[in-house]
Design an enzyme around this catalytic site. Sequence first.
Site, short mmCIF file in Angstrom:
data_model
loop_
_atom_site.label_atom_id
_atom_site.label_comp_id
_atom_site.label_asym_id
_atom_site.label_seq_id
_atom_site.Cartn_x
_atom_site.Cartn_y
_atom_site.Cartn_z
N HIS A 183 0.79 -1.23 0.00
CA HIS A 183 0.00 0.00 0.00
C HIS A 183 0.83 1.29 0.00
O HIS A 183 0.74 2.12 -0.90
CB HIS A 183 -0.88 0.06 1.25
CG HIS A 183 -1.67 -1.17 1.53
ND1 HIS A 183 -2.85 -1.46 0.90
CD2 HIS A 183 -1.47 -2.19 2.40
CE1 HIS A 183 -3.34 -2.59 1.36
NE2 HIS A 183 -2.53 -3.06 2.27
C1 BDR Z 1 -2.71 0.45 5.65
O1 BDR Z 1 -2.83 -0.09 6.97
C2 BDR Z 1 -1.56 -0.38 7.48
O2 BDR Z 1 -1.58 -1.63 8.12
C3 BDR Z 1 -0.60 -0.34 6.33
O3 BDR Z 1 0.66 0.10 6.78
C4 BDR Z 1 -1.24 0.62 5.39
O4 BDR Z 1 -0.85 1.95 5.68
C5 BDR Z 1 -3.43 -0.47 4.69
O5 BDR Z 1 -4.78 -0.56 5.01
#
Ligand code: BDR
Length: 311
Positions: A240
Amino acid sequence: SPMSRKIILDCDPGHDDALAIMLAVASPELELLGVTTTYGNVGLDDTTRNALQILELCGSHVSVYRGASLPLVRNRISAEFVHGKSGLEGPALPLPSRGAETTRATDFIIQSVLDHPHEVTLCPIGAMTNVATAMRLEPRIVPLIAEVVLMGGGTELGNWTPAAEFNILCDPHAAHIIFSSSANVTMFGLNATHQALAMSQHIAAIRAGGNRSSLVAAELLEFFKVAYHQRYGYEGPALHDPCVIAYLIQPDLFTLEGMNVTVDINEGVSFGRTVCDIYNVLNLSENARVAMKVDADGYFDLIAKRLAMLP
Ligand code: BDR
Ligand code: CA
């Protein structure tokens, strides 16, 4: 360099946050003014130590500023299930040899924007509390922020509830402040980041960089992969957070659409959902540009090439 774009990375490392830090440090197009930390994947002490460890791994002396340890209104949630107890399980990293600054994250954000009006891009890739709080402490910064480019939300599904994505769900009220602020917001949500799955060939290409940072990144992805497979049944983990940084370096990897985005702050089943008016049925003004498509191979290629330039 004079042409590089000033950014503040606001993060909760976190496996994908760690790769976002590495990519930012490795990219001369960006001037990383500072790293601010928030609670999120794990608590603030852990995310702050993790940020320092990753910067040290990359040979970076960029300052780290501690931010919020709790959300504005709701109770705190966390994601040890995905990121392990420390928030960065997988590779063995030495403890950092330095600590965070004494200046708070919100003060650093405010001062940076005031010192460089229209030049600072804020990149929240964790809970949105720090940026929202900075906007509330000093509303004069809002029109002076170049852009907010965030990872959070999604046009469709959630990953922490069926409706809500984790970063937004951490502090829906803070996210609401940002989306309704009139700042120039670009959103990388799950509809885009779930196109950026780190498949084995991508992880192998990163590992092939052979330097310490690339090897650590590959180990982080291997840990992340197991968690993602268990929880979501994906063949590769969704990478992400580095989307935000990759977009600032190479925007043509992504397709964006302008639309109205509202955060649901009603404490029901859709609490924390980003409600995205893709068809403009409400005829409201566009308040965000939303990432819709990702060139995944180009994205991982960029990451592998850049990480190979680190120590
Ligand atoms: C987001 O949630 C976190 O666990 C990850 O780092 C990312 O920023 C994804 O939903
Ligand atoms: Ca994150």
